[in-house]
Structure formats: structure tokens, C-alpha cells
Write an enzyme that holds these catalytic residues in place. Sequence first.
Site: not given
Length: 385
Positions: A252, A290, A292
Site C-alpha cells: 500500500s 496495494s 492506494d
Amino acid sequence: MSTSSLPSEHAACPSGRPRARALGIPFDGAPGPWNAITDVPGVEVGHVTLVEGQSVRTGVTALLPRGREAVGTPCAAGWYSLNGNGEMTGTAWIEEAGSLTLPVCVTNTHAVGPVHRGIIDWVTDNHPELARQWLLPVVAETWDGYLNDISGPHVRPEHAVAAIGAAAHGPLEEGSVGGGTGMNCYGYKGGSGTASRVVGYGPDRYTVGALVQANFGERRELTIAGVPVGRHLSDDNPLEKGDWLAPGGAGSVIVMIATDAPLLPGQCKALARRVPIGLGRTGTTGGHFSGDIFLALSTANPGSLASTFPTSEPTEDDYDILRSVPWGRMDRFYEAVVQAVEEAVHNALVANTEMTGRDGHRTPALPHDRVRELLASHPDVRGTV
């Protein structure tokens, strides 16, 4: 360009660790005095770093948009998620009201709860009038479980309180500090990074600053100054080997954007939507594993966008008045976001050292000399390094 020709605030962290410009990496745009999000007037940042024994590699980073004394004064704000495999609390209210009033903290994935509690504790002790209404703190996270005992009770509410208490103006330490302590980026040691850009607007000058907690990307993706250096740095990559569970590129990235330009909440959200372009310049394609998530705020228009309980009927002057940049003139601020985010990620990588953590897991540091060689040999960069 030699390191000695750069302002120290641009070339090195307060600890003396080099920043990206010290490697000769060329960047577009004009940075502020510290090349940090704290170049935005009023913005303060504090870190608490926890490195204990063989398994604790974590911490808390706090951002105060208007400093400690002005907590409770709203800022226009907006947020955006490129990929939702992560957490940023308080975003439903930001979407509803278009404003942010409290300190923002970033930590590891499993510490969101105690940090949330810590913000409430700090506000209750320091601004009890706010705590008598309601508090919806913003706490964001990235996953540091490769290097850190992430499920252990190591981050406690008092660490969030301490990070808020440590928040200050001025140049910022980068790399393995605060919430970024145990983070990795492009197969190298990542973590906290910052940068800023000055935007001219007629006779006025505004600052756009970025603060990133970088914990994303696969080694093969890493791009610096447009050069795909990651393709040539495949050796010494323990994060993409072994028997641990997370796939390459997982982890992330949280990005906070601040500016003193007068913007509407929707314009703040538009800034947040430009963050992925800056991240993309560093190579990432935004992986499924991830989270984001990005937040942008404006410190202009103090006194507007308040959401308080009404105590009387409205009067003829009971209106909010907001000054804002026209939508048709937003492009230069979008450009500043992209430039600052790109440099902040590279600062997080460059201002770092190798780290070993839980179960003997090791993350190497970005090899500075090798990066210099790769950039110097590239026809588009040769002569600037």
C-alpha cells in the site's frame, strides 16, 4: 549537479541522510524552502518511531494541517482511492462535509484502532470543547508485516498522542521513521518521504506539499527520471523470494497533499485524483493487493466549512464565504501534485538504510552508486547527473 551546490534542505535530511537530489536525480518544478509538506504555512508533522528487539519495526506519523492550537478549524478536503485494499477512517464524513478538522495519523494496518483512540485522547485533553461534540479522526495505514510483528500490541494510543505532540514546522526526517518505519518500496527499504512545489498564481505564490508513506511496487517496475532502473537491479531482492505470503508489490501507499491555495472541497478531491500520476512516474501500475488511498486539503479560508450544532436561528449574514481558484486555472496545481509526489517517493527510497526485522527478514537499501551509474548512462539523463 554536485551535492554541495544544493540547498542542504533539498539534498539531505536533518540527520544528514541524503535525499533524492543528492544523487543528481533531476526533477521538474520549484520546491519550497524545505522541499517538504511543512513548506505549506501552518502545516506541522511529527513522527514516533518504534524499533525494539528483533521484531518491532513500526511507528506513527501525525500531520496537523493548521498546527496544534488551531485543531478544530476546518480545512477544505477531499479524498480518492486508486485501489481500496487499505483503510483511511473518517472519509465518509470528508465526502459528506468536504472538510477536515482533526490531526491525521498514518501507521501500520493493525494499529489503526489504537491510533484512532490516541487522536481522541489528545483532542479530549487539549481541546475538550471539540470532544464534547463528536470526533471522526482520519487514520490511514500501510502493511509492515514483512519486517514488523504487525499483530503484536506494540503501537498504543500514547504513541499517537506523542506523534501529535512532536509535530513541528521545518525540514522533516525521511525514510524509516514514524509510520514508515517498517515499510518497503520497489523491493527496497521504503517509508516516509516528502516534497513540495511553489506555484505562481498572478502576483501570489502558493505551496503544494506531499507526504507519502511508501510501501508499494515490484522491483522490476522502479523508474527514476523516466529510466527503468528496476530492470537492471534484480539482484539482492529478498522480498520477492522465500516462503512469506504477500505477493510482490503488495503493501500500500498513503499520500497526503496540503496546499495554502484557496480551493473548494471538490478541487481538493481533484488534487487527490492526480496523486496516481505522480506514483505512476515512479513505475507502479497499482496492484490488487496495494491499498492506494490519498487525501488532499487546503488551509485557506479559515472559518468556513464549519459543522457545529446551531444554537439559534440563522441571521441575514449567516453564510459561508469561500475564495477559490477558478476551475479553469487548476492545471498548475495538478502539475505540482504530480511533481511533488514523484519526488517524495524517491526521497523515501534514497533517505534509507538496510533493515532487518521479524523472523530475520531483511530489506536492502536502494544502491545509490548503482542508481547514479544507470542514470548517467541513459541518453535522456546523461549530463544532468
